[in-house]
Write a protein that holds these residues in place. Structure first.
Motif, short mmCIF file in Angstrom:
data_model
loop_
_atom_site.label_atom_id
_atom_site.label_comp_id
_atom_site.label_asym_id
_atom_site.label_seq_id
_atom_site.Cartn_x
_atom_site.Cartn_y
_atom_site.Cartn_z
N ILE B 6 71.71 -6.55 -47.64
CA ILE B 6 71.18 -6.11 -48.94
C ILE B 6 70.73 -7.33 -49.74
O ILE B 6 69.67 -7.35 -50.35
CB ILE B 6 72.27 -5.36 -49.76
CG1 ILE B 6 72.54 -3.97 -49.17
CG2 ILE B 6 71.85 -5.21 -51.22
CD1 ILE B 6 73.63 -3.20 -49.90
N LYS B 8 69.64 -10.16 -48.96
CA LYS B 8 68.46 -10.92 -48.52
C LYS B 8 67.18 -10.35 -49.16
O LYS B 8 66.15 -11.01 -49.17
CB LYS B 8 68.34 -10.87 -47.00
CG LYS B 8 69.42 -11.70 -46.30
CD LYS B 8 69.26 -11.60 -44.80
CE LYS B 8 70.37 -12.37 -44.11
NZ LYS B 8 70.44 -12.05 -42.68
N SER B 9 67.26 -9.12 -49.63
CA SER B 9 66.07 -8.47 -50.20
C SER B 9 65.94 -8.80 -51.69
O SER B 9 66.89 -9.27 -52.31
CB SER B 9 66.20 -6.95 -50.04
OG SER B 9 67.24 -6.50 -50.88
N SER B 10 64.77 -8.51 -52.23
CA SER B 10 64.54 -8.76 -53.66
C SER B 10 65.48 -7.89 -54.51
O SER B 10 66.02 -8.35 -55.51
CB SER B 10 63.09 -8.48 -54.02
OG SER B 10 62.74 -7.15 -53.64
N ILE B 11 65.69 -6.65 -54.07
CA ILE B 11 66.57 -5.75 -54.83
C ILE B 11 68.01 -6.28 -54.77
O ILE B 11 68.74 -6.26 -55.77
CB ILE B 11 66.49 -4.31 -54.27
CG1 ILE B 11 65.10 -3.73 -54.51
CG2 ILE B 11 67.54 -3.40 -54.91
CD1 ILE B 11 64.88 -2.33 -53.94
N LYS B 14 68.55 -9.16 -57.12
CA LYS B 14 68.67 -8.65 -58.49
C LYS B 14 70.04 -8.01 -58.70
O LYS B 14 70.61 -8.09 -59.77
CB LYS B 14 67.58 -7.60 -58.74
CG LYS B 14 66.22 -8.17 -58.99
CD LYS B 14 66.13 -8.93 -60.29
CE LYS B 14 66.47 -8.04 -61.46
NZ LYS B 14 66.79 -8.83 -62.66
N LEU B 15 70.55 -7.36 -57.64
CA LEU B 15 71.87 -6.74 -57.73
C LEU B 15 72.95 -7.81 -57.99
O LEU B 15 73.84 -7.62 -58.83
CB LEU B 15 72.19 -5.97 -56.44
CG LEU B 15 73.55 -5.29 -56.38
CD1 LEU B 15 73.67 -4.18 -57.42
CD2 LEU B 15 73.81 -4.71 -54.98
N SER B 180 69.72 -3.79 -68.68
CA SER B 180 68.92 -4.04 -67.48
C SER B 180 69.80 -4.06 -66.22
O SER B 180 69.39 -3.59 -65.16
CB SER B 180 68.18 -5.37 -67.62
OG SER B 180 67.47 -5.67 -66.46
N LYS B 183 70.35 -0.65 -64.89
CA LYS B 183 69.16 -0.12 -64.20
C LYS B 183 69.07 -0.71 -62.80
O LYS B 183 68.72 -0.02 -61.84
CB LYS B 183 67.90 -0.44 -65.00
CG LYS B 183 67.77 0.34 -66.28
CD LYS B 183 66.56 -0.10 -67.08
CE LYS B 183 66.55 0.58 -68.45
NZ LYS B 183 65.59 -0.02 -69.38
N THR B 184 69.36 -1.99 -62.69
CA THR B 184 69.31 -2.65 -61.38
C THR B 184 70.34 -2.06 -60.44
O THR B 184 70.07 -1.88 -59.25
CB THR B 184 69.54 -4.17 -61.54
OG1 THR B 184 68.53 -4.68 -62.42
CG2 THR B 184 69.47 -4.89 -60.21
N ILE B 185 71.51 -1.74 -60.96
CA ILE B 185 72.54 -1.12 -60.13
C ILE B 185 72.10 0.27 -59.66
O ILE B 185 72.56 0.76 -58.65
CB ILE B 185 73.88 -1.07 -60.91
CG1 ILE B 185 74.46 -2.48 -61.03
CG2 ILE B 185 74.90 -0.15 -60.26
CD1 ILE B 185 75.62 -2.59 -61.97
N GLY B 186 71.18 0.85 -60.42
CA GLY B 186 70.62 2.14 -60.01
C GLY B 186 71.18 3.32 -60.78
O GLY B 186 71.09 4.46 -60.31
#
Lengths: 246, 221
Positions: B6, B8-11, B14-15, B180, B183-186
């Motif tokens: 997880i 390694k990705s941009s999301i 941000k997480l 914010s 929101k990033t956590i979803g």
């Protein structure tokens, strides 16, 4: 009206590019911005100067072809419209207008104001589809009941025309509004559940590989989006992504 | 394996930013709750500070985690800022960012940078003398020294002013960062309204509470 235009000119993707100043007269308030560009190009052709290249197609605000960064805003000074729907009544006689291409590392300039947005196509190819056969044997729409709210949200997300204004306006050149719309339009519906996991993983990976920036939830993208795609889709995509990973 | 990928990705990156931010918000809350006691009770403040300064779990487990969390949040913040700037490529000649997003959301790196400079001063003021007292000079433990140390620092109006300005920037940072991160956590959009209200209350209450403590001790002593 008479306008002073400062427009980005670039011969090709390899050349450096720079601004050129043009003065244009007899522009009427009812003209669209692209019609004003047409008038300018006609003038340049008569003067034996290479006309300015810019993207456009339907000129009805539905194809997503037109781009342009006008006076510091994607698609110009109005909210929720494409450049073809911007009219010259938004400007005053004697105004100076700065016209630039959408700028992002993932949207390289092809010529003048035309940028290559095929990164969006590659993201779409990586997962923006369903494998259910929808040709010839289409079932009645009411066979599988879908909540009104879900249907509305899916439809809202599906209105994304992939114009790239979200990337152009985002301070991070992030494509997350676009990708989240494409993920969400399927994730709300039962037809989209089949490839839900692969879809979000592949689309996010492709988005990262293309070199787009990270979303910082400024909300600029949803303000400039001509179709009003909501930033809530980004949180939904994040959820889909975590679910797929876990 | 999938879980680690997880990040390694941009999301995922941000997480990590969001989770470390929420961790620091929790720390900030407990720090405030201890400090506010100094306004009304010297004894309670000394008792709590002595506990936090001498409890082995706090000192040798929580404190290193906190320092790691602070450093991680700043390093990751600067790293993501560099990546994001590279993603833009060439800058716009004219960019009307203020027309579609508030200043605070577009300048997190600036408000965060001011908070970082403040933290360097804060560590120099309190953490370095504390480490020196306990682990370098090995001075005998005095459970009643903390209140005196605190009010001594805020005798200086310049330091009080620097602390106050820094906390205003912390408030600006939190006004965007707090909501914010959710929101990033979803977190589902149906919770955005209460999160927005909580963000506003927290971002005003805690930083301005810290300013109140600093100004209170400056004026009273």
């Amino acid at each position: 009206m008479k306008l002073n235009l400062k427009i980005w000119r670039q011969k090709n993707s390899e050349s450096k590019g720079g601004f050129e100043n043009y003065v244009i007269d007899n522009i009427t308030p009812d003209m669209s911005f692209l019609e004003m560009m047409d008038v300018l190009n006609q003038k340049l052709i008569y003067e034996n100067i290479d006309p300015i290249s810019f993207d456009h197609d339907c000129r009805e605000g539905i194809c997503g072809s037109c781009s342009l960064f006008i006076n510091g805003r994607a698609h110009g000074p109005d909210k929720g419209i494409t450049t073809c729907q911007l009219h010259m009544r938004k400007f005053k006689d004697g105004d100076s207008i700065v016209i630039e291409p959408f700028r992002a590392k993932s949207f390289p300039i092809i010529k003048d104001l035309v940028v290559d947005r095929s990164a969006f196509d590659r993201i779409q190819h990586s997962g923006g589809y369903i494998s259910i056969n929808t040709s010839g044997n289409t079932q009645d729409a009411n066979t599988t009941p879908i909540r009104k709210e879900d249907a509305d949200n899916a439809f809202d997300a599906a209105t994304c025309i992939g114009c790239g204004a979200c990337v152009a306006t985002c301070k991070n050149a992030s494509a997350m509004l676009y990708v989240s719309a494409k993920v969400s339009q399927f994730s709300y519906l039962p037809q989209g559940k089949v490839e839900a996991k692969e879809r979000v993983l592949n689309m996010v990976k492709q988005m990262d590989d293309e070199g787009f920036g990270n979303c910082t939830n400024t909300g600029a993208c949803e303000v400039e989006c001509p179709k009003g795609i909501s930033i809530k889709n980004i949180a939904r995509m994040n959820r889909e992504f975590y679910k797929a990973k876990i | 394996m999938s879980l680690i990928s997880i990040f390694k990705s941009s999301i995922g990156k941000k997480l990590l930013m969001a989770l470390s931010g929420i961790f620091l918000v929790v720390f900030l809350t407990q720090h405030f709750l201890i400090n506010i006691t100094s306004v009304f009770s010297e004894e309670i403040f000394n008792f709590l500070s002595h506990f936090m300064g001498n409890n082995p779990i706090v000192q040798f487990i929580l404190q290193p985690i906190l320092i790691f969390g602070v450093i991680f949040h700043f390093v990751m913040g600067f790293y993501l800022e560099i990546i994001n700037r590279k993603s833009r490529g060439a800058n716009y000649t004219r960019y009307a960012g203020g027309d579609n997003a508030p200043w605070i959301s577009r300048n997190m790196i600036f408000s965060g940078g001011v908070v970082l400079l403040f933290l360097i001063l804060h560590f120099y003021d309190f953490w370095v003398p504390e480490m020196n007292y306990k682990y370098i000079e090995f001075l005998p433990e005095d459970p009643n020294r903390y209140y005196e140390e605190l009010i001594h620092k805020f005798e200086s109006p310049i330091r009080t002013l620097i602390y106050s300005v820094s906390f205003i920037f912390l408030a600006l940072h939190l006004l965007h960062g707090f909501s914010s991160s959710f929101k990033t956590i979803g977190v589902d959009s149906k919770y955005y309204k209460p999160i927005k209200s909580l963000t506003f209350i927290f971002s005003i209450l805690i930083p301005f509470g810290f300013i109140f403590i600093a100004v209170f001790h400056n004026l009273m002593h």
